[in-house]
Design a protein around this motif. Structure first.
Motif, PDB file in Angstrom:
ATOM      1  N   ILE A   6       0.856  -1.176   0.000  1.00  0.00           N
ATOM      2  CA  ILE A   6       0.000   0.000   0.000  1.00  0.00           C
ATOM      3  C   ILE A   6       0.901   1.239   0.000  1.00  0.00           C
ATOM      4  N   LYS A   7       0.618   2.158  -0.894  1.00  0.00           N
ATOM      5  CA  LYS A   7       1.366   3.416  -0.974  1.00  0.00           C
ATOM      6  C   LYS A   7       0.390   4.580  -0.869  1.00  0.00           C
ATOM      7  N   GLU A  52       5.045   6.388   2.022  1.00  0.00           N
ATOM      8  CA  GLU A  52       4.469   5.385   2.908  1.00  0.00           C
ATOM      9  C   GLU A  52       3.196   5.954   3.536  1.00  0.00           C
ATOM     10  N   PRO A  53       2.152   5.135   3.704  1.00  0.00           N
ATOM     11  CA  PRO A  53       0.887   5.619   4.269  1.00  0.00           C
ATOM     12  C   PRO A  53       1.045   6.282   5.638  1.00  0.00           C
ATOM     13  N   ASP A  57      -0.342  12.074   7.771  1.00  0.00           N
ATOM     14  CA  ASP A  57      -0.585  13.214   8.665  1.00  0.00           C
ATOM     15  C   ASP A  57       0.514  14.260   8.538  1.00  0.00           C
ATOM     16  N   ARG A  58       1.733  13.813   8.429  1.00  0.00           N
ATOM     17  CA  ARG A  58       2.872  14.729   8.288  1.00  0.00           C
ATOM     18  C   ARG A  58       2.783  15.499   6.973  1.00  0.00           C
ATOM     19  N   ALA A  74      -4.585   9.508  -1.887  1.00  0.00           N
ATOM     20  CA  ALA A  74      -5.246   8.234  -1.678  1.00  0.00           C
ATOM     21  C   ALA A  74      -4.219   7.144  -1.388  1.00  0.00           C
ATOM     22  N   GLU A  75      -4.676   6.099  -0.712  1.00  0.00           N
ATOM     23  CA  GLU A  75      -3.835   4.908  -0.519  1.00  0.00           C
ATOM     24  C   GLU A  75      -4.180   3.920  -1.622  1.00  0.00           C
ATOM     25  N   ILE A  76      -3.140   3.474  -2.321  1.00  0.00           N
ATOM     26  CA  ILE A  76      -3.301   2.599  -3.480  1.00  0.00           C
ATOM     27  C   ILE A  76      -2.409   1.383  -3.318  1.00  0.00           C
TER      28      ILE A  76
END
Length: 78
Positions: A6-7, A52-53, A57-58, A74-76
């Protein structure tokens, strides 16, 4: 077979936005890389930042503080 990860993918309206984002990430020590937008997303300029997911927030805080624009995030699975 390679395992999929997941990226976090951040897309941009313009290439200027993408390059400004890349420079801000380097200065802030946020790891990632520029690449082409995956098929699952669309972007005005066709460029996206891959990270990286856990850095979501950062990245959002950095964009708010520095008034950086992005089109989508988005996370893909890649």
């Amino acid at each position: 077979m390679r395992s999929r990860k997941i990226k976090l993918v951040v897309s941009f309206y313009t290439t200027a936005d993408a390059f400004a984002f890349e420079a801000a990430c380097k200065q802030a020590g946020v790891s990632g890389r520029l690449g082409t937008v995956p098929r699952q997303m669309s972007a005005g300029c066709g460029m996206a930042w891959y990270a990286e997911p856990e850095s979501c927030d950062r990245i959002v805080a950095m964009c708010t503080e520095q008034h950086l624009e992005y089109e989508d995030m988005a996370e893909i699975e890649r």
